[in-house]
Write a protein that holds these residues in place. Structure first.
Motif, short mmCIF file in Angstrom:
data_model
loop_
_atom_site.label_atom_id
_atom_site.label_comp_id
_atom_site.label_asym_id
_atom_site.label_seq_id
_atom_site.Cartn_x
_atom_site.Cartn_y
_atom_site.Cartn_z
N HIS A 11 0.68 -1.20 0.00
CA HIS A 11 0.21 0.10 0.03
C HIS A 11 0.93 1.27 0.19
CE1 HIS A 11 -3.61 -2.58 1.57
NE2 HIS A 11 -2.12 -3.27 2.04
N SER A 12 0.36 2.37 -0.64
CA SER A 12 1.09 3.53 -0.62
C SER A 12 2.27 3.21 -1.73
CB SER A 12 1.71 4.08 0.55
OG SER A 12 2.61 3.34 0.97
N ALA A 13 2.95 4.67 -2.13
CA ALA A 13 4.18 4.42 -2.99
C ALA A 13 5.42 3.86 -2.36
CB ALA A 13 4.50 6.20 -3.37
N LYS A 14 5.68 4.15 -1.19
CA LYS A 14 6.95 3.64 -0.66
C LYS A 14 6.71 2.02 -0.46
CE LYS A 14 10.18 5.88 0.49
NZ LYS A 14 10.61 6.25 1.26
N GLY A 15 5.50 1.73 0.18
CA GLY A 15 5.15 0.30 0.23
C GLY A 15 5.35 -0.31 -1.05
N GLY A 16 4.95 0.18 -2.06
CA GLY A 16 4.73 -0.50 -3.42
C GLY A 16 6.06 -0.75 -3.95
N ILE A 17 7.08 0.11 -3.76
CA ILE A 17 8.29 -0.07 -4.24
C ILE A 17 8.89 -1.32 -3.46
CG2 ILE A 17 10.64 0.58 -4.47
CD1 ILE A 17 9.48 3.50 -4.86
N LEU A 18 8.92 -1.38 -2.32
CA LEU A 18 9.34 -2.41 -1.49
C LEU A 18 8.64 -3.56 -1.65
CD1 LEU A 18 9.81 -0.49 2.06
CD2 LEU A 18 11.56 -1.12 0.43
N GLY A 19 7.21 -3.50 -1.66
CA GLY A 19 6.48 -4.73 -1.65
C GLY A 19 6.71 -5.49 -3.05
N LYS A 20 6.63 -4.69 -4.27
CA LYS A 20 7.00 -5.23 -5.47
C LYS A 20 8.22 -5.91 -5.81
CE LYS A 20 5.22 -1.64 -7.61
NZ LYS A 20 4.80 -0.53 -8.56
#
Length: 377
Positions: free
Chosen positions: A94-103
């Motif tokens: 979730h969110s921009a930063k979470g997205g980069i890490l999660g993906k």
């Protein structure tokens, strides 16, 4: 006994992103899903709860809103170790930063991932170069095993047309809330008049509160008693001093009440007792404050932007006005202020629209099916 589906949620847990995850976890069937949250060290101290009211397992790492190569790399390594150890079936970022890490972690460990941007980060960039860099980063992290789980139709359109995801890689789950909310009393002292309009929005580029204050000044020429209660000015409000100066300069100190971030129950109470709600945002994911406005049966005057246009149907449950059009918005506010019949019609339609599209108690089954389908495929 059938093993539970394990989902790790990773995010910078502030504002609407925090609200989104809490609503998901509180409604997701814990007999079927095992949820774990990974979020920032300092972003929230309130534990996440599941549908039984039990605390959800969580890890705190150095995820933060601002870019920091050292802290972001440290967060990536720590989250990678946690996820490698936990072996989830699915990552929901979730969110921009979470997205980069999660993906990124999903690609490294070959775990399917969903990304819910809650408004793409490149929309916040002021300037062509910075915007293009953020957009390029979104495209670079669109890995083969990642999909977008958009929070609104507008966000879905951005993922397809601008981030360039393939159609089969983009799904939609509207932000939703539960309908049963306590609006009976305030936990803070009421210092504003009974007749008021309201909004929720931290002074920032996204929320464009400068426009809101200028609109209010225009409205005051025709409705001198107009009063705005603006909530949510506490956390990350980079333009607050500018807003304070603008309020004083335009002679609106008696017409505006600024409230720091308060409880959701207080927000519900203030919205439910307001004449109507306004928003001057430049972009949104799918704003919870307006979903709450629909649920509480209130009309809305809002700028025509991502998120707002997914919730407000012009002439049905409120008015949409062009961004930066101060005169048009002030005219619509005055009209809605004076026309009680129009306002009542919008209020009835607001509840109908909420029940049809944004009631979490009805929509949670759709999310559960999305999760199950992704894991079982």
């Amino acid at each position: 006994m059938k093993e539970k589906i394990k989902i790790i949620h990773i995010l910078n847990s502030v504002g609407g992103v925090d609200v989104a995850l809490r609503l998901i976890l509180e409604n997701l069937d814990s007999k079927i899903f095992k949820s774990i949250a990974i979020h920032g060290i300092n972003d929230t101290t309130t534990p996440y709860l599941d549908d039984k009211g039990e605390e959800v397992e969580e890890y705190k790492i150095s995820i933060q809103r601002d870019i920091s190569l050292f802290k972001d790399f440290k967060a990536l390594i720590k989250a990678l170790r946690i996820i490698k150890r936990e072996k989830p079936d699915l990552i929901h970022a979730h969110s921009a930063k979470g997205g980069i890490l999660g993906k990124t972690i999903g690609a490294i460990l070959n775990i399917p991932s969903f990304h819910t941007p809650q408004a793409y980060s490149y929309l916040s960039a002021q300037g062509w170069f910075k915007r293009s860099m953020y957009l390029r980063l979104e495209r670079m992290t669109s890995f083969a095993n990642s999909k977008v789980l958009a929070s609104s139709q507008s966000e879905m359109n951005r993922a397809l047309k601008e981030v360039k995801y393939k159609k089969e890689k983009v799904l939609l789950f509207n932000n939703s809330i539960t309908a049963s909310q306590d609006v009976s009393q305030l936990s803070i002292n009421k210092t504003w008049p009974d007749n008021y309009i309201c909004s929720v929005g931290r002074p920032s580029y996204q929320k464009n509160i400068e426009m809101m204050i200028r609109v209010l000044a225009e409205v005051k020429h025709k409705q001198s008693e107009v009063h705005l209660v603006l909530m949510g000015i506490g956390y990350h409000s980079p333009n607050l001093s500018k807003i304070d100066k603008l309020i004083t300069y335009l002679g609106l100190t008696e017409n505006v009440t600024l409230l720091p971030w308060t409880s959701r129950e207080d927000i519900f109470n203030i919205i439910s007792n307001a004449r109507f709600y306004i928003s001057t945002a430049r972009y949104e994911g799918l704003p919870y404050s307006i979903i709450e406005t629909l649920m509480l049966g209130k009309a809305c005057v809002a700028t025509d932007c991502d998120g707002n246009r997914d919730l407000i149907q012009d002439g049905y449950n409120g008015f949409l006005v062009p961004q930066e059009d101060i005169v048009e918005m002030s005219e619509k506010i005055v009209r809605l202020h004076l026309d009680s019949q129009l306002r009542k019609g919008f209020e009835v339609n607001a509840v109908e629209l909420f029940e049809r599209n944004f009631n979490m108690e009805k929509n949670i089954e759709q999310l559960e099916k999305i999760y199950e389908t992704e894991v079982r495929s």
